[in-house]
Design a protein around this motif. Structure first.
Motif, mmCIF file in Angstrom:
data_model
loop_
_atom_site.group_PDB
_atom_site.id
_atom_site.type_symbol
_atom_site.label_atom_id
_atom_site.label_comp_id
_atom_site.label_asym_id
_atom_site.label_seq_id
_atom_site.Cartn_x
_atom_site.Cartn_y
_atom_site.Cartn_z
ATOM 1 N N ASP A 31 -28.715 -29.682 9.845
ATOM 2 C CA ASP A 31 -28.788 -31.066 10.307
ATOM 3 C C ASP A 31 -27.904 -31.339 11.510
ATOM 4 O O ASP A 31 -26.755 -30.919 11.553
ATOM 5 N N TYR A 32 -28.440 -32.094 12.448
ATOM 6 C CA TYR A 32 -27.689 -32.590 13.581
ATOM 7 C C TYR A 32 -27.222 -34.023 13.308
ATOM 8 O O TYR A 32 -27.753 -34.698 12.436
ATOM 9 N N LEU A 89 -26.927 -41.301 12.558
ATOM 10 C CA LEU A 89 -28.169 -40.775 11.992
ATOM 11 C C LEU A 89 -28.013 -39.283 11.756
ATOM 12 O O LEU A 89 -27.636 -38.536 12.661
ATOM 13 N N GLY A 91 -30.010 -35.952 10.352
ATOM 14 C CA GLY A 91 -31.313 -35.401 9.982
ATOM 15 C C GLY A 91 -31.157 -34.499 8.791
ATOM 16 O O GLY A 91 -30.655 -33.371 8.901
ATOM 17 N N GLN A 96 -36.533 -36.152 6.627
ATOM 18 C CA GLN A 96 -36.269 -37.574 6.500
ATOM 19 C C GLN A 96 -35.006 -37.938 7.278
ATOM 20 O O GLN A 96 -34.052 -37.187 7.315
ATOM 21 N N PHE A 97 -35.036 -39.075 7.886
ATOM 22 C CA PHE A 97 -33.890 -39.555 8.644
ATOM 23 C C PHE A 97 -33.373 -40.846 8.059
ATOM 24 O O PHE A 97 -34.111 -41.786 7.867
#
Lengths: 109, 114
Positions: A31-32, A89, A91, A96-97
Protein backbone atom coordinates in the motif's frame (compact mmCIF):
# COMPACT_ATOMS: atom_id res chain seq x y z
CA UNK A 1 -11.85 -3.13 8.62
CA UNK A 2 -8.70 -1.04 8.75
CA UNK A 3 -9.16 2.70 8.95
CA UNK A 4 -7.04 5.81 9.07
CA UNK A 5 -7.16 8.36 11.87
CA UNK A 6 -6.37 12.06 11.69
CA UNK A 7 -6.98 15.06 13.93
CA UNK A 8 -10.35 16.59 13.19
CA UNK A 9 -9.09 20.15 12.96
CA UNK A 10 -6.02 22.35 13.21
CA UNK A 11 -5.37 26.06 13.22
CA UNK A 12 -2.21 27.78 12.09
CA UNK A 13 -0.99 31.29 11.44
CA UNK A 14 0.13 32.36 8.02
CA UNK A 15 3.78 31.65 7.32
CA UNK A 16 4.06 28.78 9.76
CA UNK A 17 4.86 25.18 8.96
CA UNK A 18 1.96 22.79 9.50
CA UNK A 19 2.31 19.08 10.19
CA UNK A 20 -0.71 16.78 9.95
CA UNK A 21 -0.30 13.18 11.08
CA UNK A 22 -2.33 10.19 9.93
CA UNK A 23 -2.37 6.82 11.69
CA UNK A 24 -2.80 3.67 9.60
CA UNK A 25 -1.88 0.76 11.81
CA UNK A 26 -3.08 -1.95 9.43
CA UNK A 27 -1.29 -0.76 6.31
CA UNK A 28 -0.35 -3.62 3.98
CA UNK A 29 3.01 -4.23 2.37
CA UNK A 30 1.98 -3.04 -1.09
CA UNK A 31 0.00 0.00 0.00
CA UNK A 32 0.98 3.56 -0.80
CA UNK A 33 0.04 6.61 1.24
CA UNK A 34 -1.55 9.52 -0.57
CA UNK A 35 -2.70 12.90 0.69
CA UNK A 36 -5.46 14.92 -0.87
CA UNK A 37 -6.68 18.47 -0.33
CA UNK A 38 -10.33 19.43 -0.67
CA UNK A 39 -11.91 22.87 -0.88
CA UNK A 40 -15.64 23.37 -0.34
CA UNK A 41 -17.76 22.31 -3.32
CA UNK A 42 -14.81 20.77 -5.12
CA UNK A 43 -13.47 17.26 -5.54
CA UNK A 44 -10.30 16.25 -3.69
CA UNK A 45 -7.00 17.24 -5.27
CA UNK A 46 -3.79 15.20 -5.13
CA UNK A 47 -1.00 16.67 -3.01
CA UNK A 48 1.65 14.01 -2.52
CA UNK A 49 2.20 10.26 -2.42
CA UNK A 50 4.83 8.06 -0.81
CA UNK A 51 5.71 4.55 0.22
CA UNK A 52 8.47 4.98 2.80
CA UNK A 53 10.95 7.51 4.22
CA UNK A 54 10.53 11.02 2.87
CA UNK A 55 9.03 12.46 -0.27
CA UNK A 56 9.08 16.12 -1.23
CA UNK A 57 7.47 18.04 -4.05
CA UNK A 58 6.86 21.70 -4.79
CA UNK A 59 3.99 22.02 -2.33
CA UNK A 60 4.58 19.57 0.53
CA UNK A 61 6.69 16.91 2.17
CA UNK A 62 5.59 13.51 3.36
CA UNK A 63 7.37 11.73 6.19
CA UNK A 64 6.85 8.00 6.69
CA UNK A 65 8.58 6.13 9.52
CA UNK A 66 10.12 2.71 9.03
CA UNK A 67 7.11 0.82 10.41
CA UNK A 68 4.78 2.78 8.06
CA UNK A 69 2.00 2.80 10.63
CA UNK A 70 1.70 6.54 10.37
CA UNK A 71 2.60 9.37 8.06
CA UNK A 72 2.99 13.13 8.41
CA UNK A 73 2.10 15.70 5.81
CA UNK A 74 4.18 18.85 6.14
CA UNK A 75 3.06 22.11 4.55
CA UNK A 76 5.79 24.76 4.64
CA UNK A 77 4.85 28.36 5.25
CA UNK A 78 1.08 28.06 4.88
CA UNK A 79 -1.03 30.84 3.41
CA UNK A 80 -4.73 31.63 3.69
CA UNK A 81 -5.34 29.69 0.48
CA UNK A 82 -4.22 26.50 2.22
CA UNK A 83 -7.36 26.55 4.36
CA UNK A 84 -9.01 23.29 3.36
CA UNK A 85 -9.70 19.74 4.46
CA UNK A 86 -6.78 17.34 4.12
CA UNK A 87 -7.32 13.62 3.71
CA UNK A 88 -4.95 10.74 4.20
CA UNK A 89 -5.67 7.88 1.80
CA UNK A 90 -4.14 4.45 2.09
CA UNK A 91 -4.60 1.91 -0.65
CA UNK A 92 -5.42 -1.34 1.07
CA UNK A 93 -5.15 -4.66 -0.64
CA UNK A 94 -8.38 -5.64 -2.28
CA UNK A 95 -8.48 -2.44 -4.29
CA UNK A 96 -10.46 -0.52 -1.74
CA UNK A 97 -9.55 3.00 -0.77
CA UNK A 98 -10.55 4.48 2.52
CA UNK A 99 -10.22 8.16 3.15
CA UNK A 100 -9.43 9.24 6.67
CA UNK A 101 -11.73 11.40 8.71
CA UNK A 102 -10.05 14.42 7.22
CA UNK A 103 -8.32 17.30 8.98
CA UNK A 104 -9.86 20.71 8.60
CA UNK A 105 -7.00 23.19 8.49
CA UNK A 106 -7.74 26.86 9.13
CA UNK A 107 -5.00 29.34 8.38
CA UNK A 108 -5.30 32.52 10.40
CA UNK A 109 -4.01 35.86 9.13
CA UNK B 1 -5.95 18.52 -21.06
CA UNK B 2 -9.48 18.09 -19.82
CA UNK B 3 -10.02 16.76 -16.36
CA UNK B 4 -12.71 14.46 -15.05
CA UNK B 5 -16.16 15.80 -15.76
CA UNK B 6 -19.45 14.85 -14.14
CA UNK B 7 -22.99 15.57 -15.17
CA UNK B 8 -25.30 16.86 -13.98
CA UNK B 9 -23.64 19.12 -11.45
CA UNK B 10 -26.83 19.16 -9.42
CA UNK B 11 -29.78 16.82 -9.39
CA UNK B 12 -32.99 17.17 -7.42
CA UNK B 13 -35.39 14.26 -7.44
CA UNK B 14 -38.27 12.88 -5.46
CA UNK B 15 -38.16 9.88 -3.22
CA UNK B 16 -38.73 6.69 -5.17
CA UNK B 17 -37.47 8.03 -8.50
CA UNK B 18 -34.63 6.66 -10.61
CA UNK B 19 -31.50 8.73 -11.30
CA UNK B 20 -28.41 8.37 -13.44
CA UNK B 21 -25.15 10.16 -12.78
CA UNK B 22 -22.52 10.36 -15.49
CA UNK B 23 -18.74 10.47 -15.29
CA UNK B 24 -16.31 11.25 -18.11
CA UNK B 25 -12.80 10.26 -17.02
CA UNK B 26 -9.54 11.66 -18.26
CA UNK B 27 -8.75 10.22 -21.68
CA UNK B 28 -6.55 7.16 -21.43
CA UNK B 29 -7.28 6.45 -17.78
CA UNK B 30 -8.18 2.81 -17.40
CA UNK B 31 -9.29 2.97 -13.77
CA UNK B 32 -12.43 4.75 -12.61
CA UNK B 33 -13.81 5.16 -9.12
CA UNK B 34 -17.09 6.30 -7.61
CA UNK B 35 -17.33 7.78 -4.13
CA UNK B 36 -20.13 9.28 -2.10
CA UNK B 37 -19.55 12.18 0.26
CA UNK B 38 -22.01 13.36 2.86
CA UNK B 39 -21.76 16.76 4.48
CA UNK B 40 -18.83 16.96 6.87
CA UNK B 41 -17.59 13.49 6.02
CA UNK B 42 -14.76 12.11 3.92
CA UNK B 43 -15.44 10.43 0.58
CA UNK B 44 -16.86 6.94 0.96
CA UNK B 45 -15.73 4.37 -1.60
CA UNK B 46 -18.49 2.82 -3.71
CA UNK B 47 -17.01 1.01 -6.69
CA UNK B 48 -13.85 0.70 -8.76
CA UNK B 49 -13.60 -0.17 -12.45
CA UNK B 50 -10.54 -1.42 -14.26
CA UNK B 51 -11.44 -1.13 -17.91
CA UNK B 52 -15.01 -2.25 -18.47
CA UNK B 53 -15.26 -4.49 -15.46
CA UNK B 54 -16.02 -3.70 -11.86
CA UNK B 55 -12.90 -4.78 -10.00
CA UNK B 56 -14.49 -4.05 -6.64
CA UNK B 57 -18.11 -3.11 -5.97
CA UNK B 58 -18.12 -3.91 -2.28
CA UNK B 59 -18.78 -0.29 -1.35
CA UNK B 60 -22.18 -0.12 -3.01
CA UNK B 61 -24.60 0.20 -0.08
CA UNK B 62 -27.37 -2.02 -1.47
CA UNK B 63 -28.86 -3.38 -4.67
CA UNK B 64 -30.52 -0.08 -5.52
CA UNK B 65 -27.10 1.15 -6.59
CA UNK B 66 -25.52 -0.03 -9.82
CA UNK B 67 -22.74 1.28 -12.04
CA UNK B 68 -21.62 0.47 -15.55
CA UNK B 69 -18.71 1.33 -17.81
CA UNK B 70 -19.58 -0.47 -21.06
CA UNK B 71 -16.73 0.81 -23.24
CA UNK B 72 -14.09 1.35 -20.63
CA UNK B 73 -14.44 5.12 -20.66
CA UNK B 74 -17.64 6.87 -19.57
CA UNK B 75 -19.33 5.47 -16.51
CA UNK B 76 -22.88 5.81 -15.22
CA UNK B 77 -23.94 5.38 -11.62
CA UNK B 78 -27.57 4.36 -11.40
CA UNK B 79 -29.73 4.64 -8.31
CA UNK B 80 -33.16 3.05 -8.23
CA UNK B 81 -36.01 3.93 -5.88
CA UNK B 82 -34.10 6.83 -4.39
CA UNK B 83 -34.36 7.52 -0.69
CA UNK B 84 -33.75 10.73 1.23
CA UNK B 85 -30.64 9.14 2.73
CA UNK B 86 -29.12 8.93 -0.74
CA UNK B 87 -28.71 12.71 -0.74
CA UNK B 88 -24.99 13.43 -0.99
CA UNK B 89 -22.26 14.52 -3.37
CA UNK B 90 -21.28 11.72 -5.71
CA UNK B 91 -17.65 11.98 -6.76
CA UNK B 92 -15.98 10.27 -9.66
CA UNK B 93 -12.23 9.84 -10.05
CA UNK B 94 -9.97 8.25 -12.62
CA UNK B 95 -6.37 7.09 -12.69
CA UNK B 96 -3.92 5.87 -15.29
CA UNK B 97 -3.82 2.30 -14.16
CA UNK B 98 -3.62 0.36 -10.95
CA UNK B 99 -5.16 1.69 -7.74
CA UNK B 100 -1.80 2.98 -6.51
CA UNK B 101 -1.79 5.58 -9.25
CA UNK B 102 -2.92 9.09 -8.38
CA UNK B 103 -6.66 9.57 -8.58
CA UNK B 104 -7.98 12.69 -10.29
CA UNK B 105 -11.38 13.75 -9.08
CA UNK B 106 -14.24 15.44 -10.81
CA UNK B 107 -16.28 18.24 -9.22
CA UNK B 108 -19.03 15.88 -8.15
CA UNK B 109 -22.78 15.67 -8.63
CA UNK B 110 -24.89 16.99 -5.79
CA UNK B 111 -27.91 14.78 -5.41
CA UNK B 112 -30.87 15.91 -3.34
CA UNK B 113 -33.72 13.51 -2.77
CA UNK B 114 -36.87 15.22 -1.51
Amino acid sequence: LAKTTQPISMDSYEGQEVNITCSHNNIATNDYITWYQQFPSQGPRFIIQGYKTKVTNEVASLFIPADRKSSTLSLPRVSLSDTAVYYCLVGFTGNQFYFGTGTSLTVIP
Amino acid sequence: GAGVSQTPSNKVTEKGKYVELRCDPISGHTALYWYRQSLGQGPEFLIYFQGTGAADDSGLPNDRFFAVRPEGSVSTLKIQRTERGDSAVYLCASSLGPPQETQYFGPGTRLLVL
